[in-house]
Write a protein that holds these residues in place. Structure first.
Motif, PDB file in Angstrom:
ATOM      1  N   ILE A 142      20.079 -12.847   8.593  1.00  0.00           N
ATOM      2  CA  ILE A 142      19.597 -13.856   7.638  1.00  0.00           C
ATOM      3  C   ILE A 142      20.682 -14.895   7.385  1.00  0.00           C
ATOM      4  N   TYR A 196      11.682 -11.576   7.754  1.00  0.00           N
ATOM      5  CA  TYR A 196      12.659 -12.677   7.769  1.00  0.00           C
ATOM      6  C   TYR A 196      12.802 -13.309   9.150  1.00  0.00           C
ATOM      7  N   ASN A 240      16.593 -19.742  13.827  1.00  0.00           N
ATOM      8  CA  ASN A 240      16.154 -18.349  13.685  1.00  0.00           C
ATOM      9  C   ASN A 240      16.659 -17.420  14.787  1.00  0.00           C
ATOM     10  N   GLY A 266      15.745 -18.190   0.870  1.00  0.00           N
ATOM     11  CA  GLY A 266      16.306 -17.069   1.632  1.00  0.00           C
ATOM     12  C   GLY A 266      16.286 -15.762   0.871  1.00  0.00           C
ATOM     13  N   CYS A 267      17.263 -14.907   1.138  1.00  0.00           N
ATOM     14  CA  CYS A 267      17.299 -13.561   0.553  1.00  0.00           C
ATOM     15  C   CYS A 267      17.964 -13.585  -0.824  1.00  0.00           C
ATOM     16  N   GLU A 279      20.805  -8.428   6.830  1.00  0.00           N
ATOM     17  CA  GLU A 279      21.447  -9.445   5.990  1.00  0.00           C
ATOM     18  C   GLU A 279      22.338 -10.373   6.815  1.00  0.00           C
ATOM     19  N   PRO A 314      10.826 -18.440   4.844  1.00  0.00           N
ATOM     20  CA  PRO A 314      11.378 -17.227   4.225  1.00  0.00           C
ATOM     21  C   PRO A 314      10.345 -16.613   3.272  1.00  0.00           C
ATOM     22  N   MET A 342      18.293 -13.989  13.858  1.00  0.00           N
ATOM     23  CA  MET A 342      17.356 -12.946  13.418  1.00  0.00           C
ATOM     24  C   MET A 342      16.611 -12.369  14.619  1.00  0.00           C
ATOM     25  N   SER A 384      21.381 -17.118  10.535  1.00  0.00           N
ATOM     26  CA  SER A 384      20.259 -18.025  10.808  1.00  0.00           C
ATOM     27  C   SER A 384      20.168 -19.131   9.764  1.00  0.00           C
ATOM     28  N   LYS A 385      20.360 -18.764   8.503  1.00  0.00           N
ATOM     29  CA  LYS A 385      20.332 -19.777   7.432  1.00  0.00           C
ATOM     30  C   LYS A 385      21.475 -20.766   7.606  1.00  0.00           C
ATOM     31  N   VAL A 408      13.146 -17.141   9.036  1.00  0.00           N
ATOM     32  CA  VAL A 408      13.821 -17.358   7.753  1.00  0.00           C
ATOM     33  C   VAL A 408      14.150 -18.828   7.486  1.00  0.00           C
ATOM     34  N   THR A 409      14.410 -19.599   8.529  1.00  0.00           N
ATOM     35  CA  THR A 409      14.798 -20.993   8.280  1.00  0.00           C
ATOM     36  C   THR A 409      13.620 -21.849   7.821  1.00  0.00           C
TER      37      THR A 409
END
Length: 199
Positions: free
Chosen positions: A168, A90, A177, A102-103, A165, A97, A180, A171-172, A93-94
């Motif tokens: 994530i 991750y 990022n 995302g997650c 988590e 992913p 993370m 960052s989202k 992630v932005t």
């Protein structure tokens, strides 16, 4: 695989991407027909309702992410490197992913907390599996003489997964990022205190 089985898999895949970006409540059957290009009748030939699609879509999304975790971890030797490899799945992630949106565990846990008991159960099972996965890596590190034997694997696994988590989510939310990356750097330093290699 038959044409019907391929169609069913396609509906699950596209719905998983949709739900992970817009949420279950924010996605209608019309949205599913739009992203799949399949009419309602075609959807209903394979699924009784949106709930049924959602449960299978969640399993699909989590399965993709778990494959990425396994691949990343299997390429590492030490327990600490394996833990950090989970985070690096991750790291971008932005933009990149492991699954679009995302997650899936994080997204589903937040959305289904009070609204969808069956999805919540799925998220709880995923949480249990991830904590166990991390604990097994830590336990193997202890067995291999890499990590201190008095390590509390339960507590550390919870801390590690919370950092993952949380990184994530931050960052989202910010679209950057750096959170993370901060967590990867901080965790790397933190884990060194449990390493017998650095003692």
């Amino acid at each position: 695989m038959t044409k019907g089985e391929n169609t069913r898999k396609y509906i699950i895949k596209k719905s998983a991407e949709l739900f992970n970006q817009r949420g279950y409540a924010g996605s209608s059957l019309s949205d599913i027909t739009e992203v799949t290009g399949i009419k309602r009748g075609g959807i209903y030939r394979h699924f009784a309702c949106k709930d049924e699609i959602a449960l299978e879509a969640y399993d699909y999304a989590v399965g993709i992410v778990n494959e990425k975790f396994t691949e990343a971890v299997d390429n590492q030797q030490s327990a600490i490197d394996k833990i950090l490899a989970i985070f690096r799945v991750y790291e971008q992630v932005t933009e990149h992913p492991p699954f679009i949106g995302g997650c899936p565990l994080l997204n589903t846990a937040i959305e289904s907390d009070d609204t969808h008991p069956e999805l919540r159960k799925k998220a709880q099972k995923s949480l249990e599996r991830m904590l166990q996965y991390i604990k097994e890596i830590l336990y193997q590190g202890i067995q291999n003489g890499e990590l201190k034997p008095n390590l509390d694997t339960d507590a550390l696994a919870t801390f590690i997964f919370s950092a993952l988590e949380g990184g994530i989510m931050l960052s989202k939310l910010e679209g950057n990022n750096r959170h993370m990356q901060f967590n990867i750097e901080s965790l790397s330093k933190y884990l060194e205190q449990f390493s017998l290699q650095s003692s």
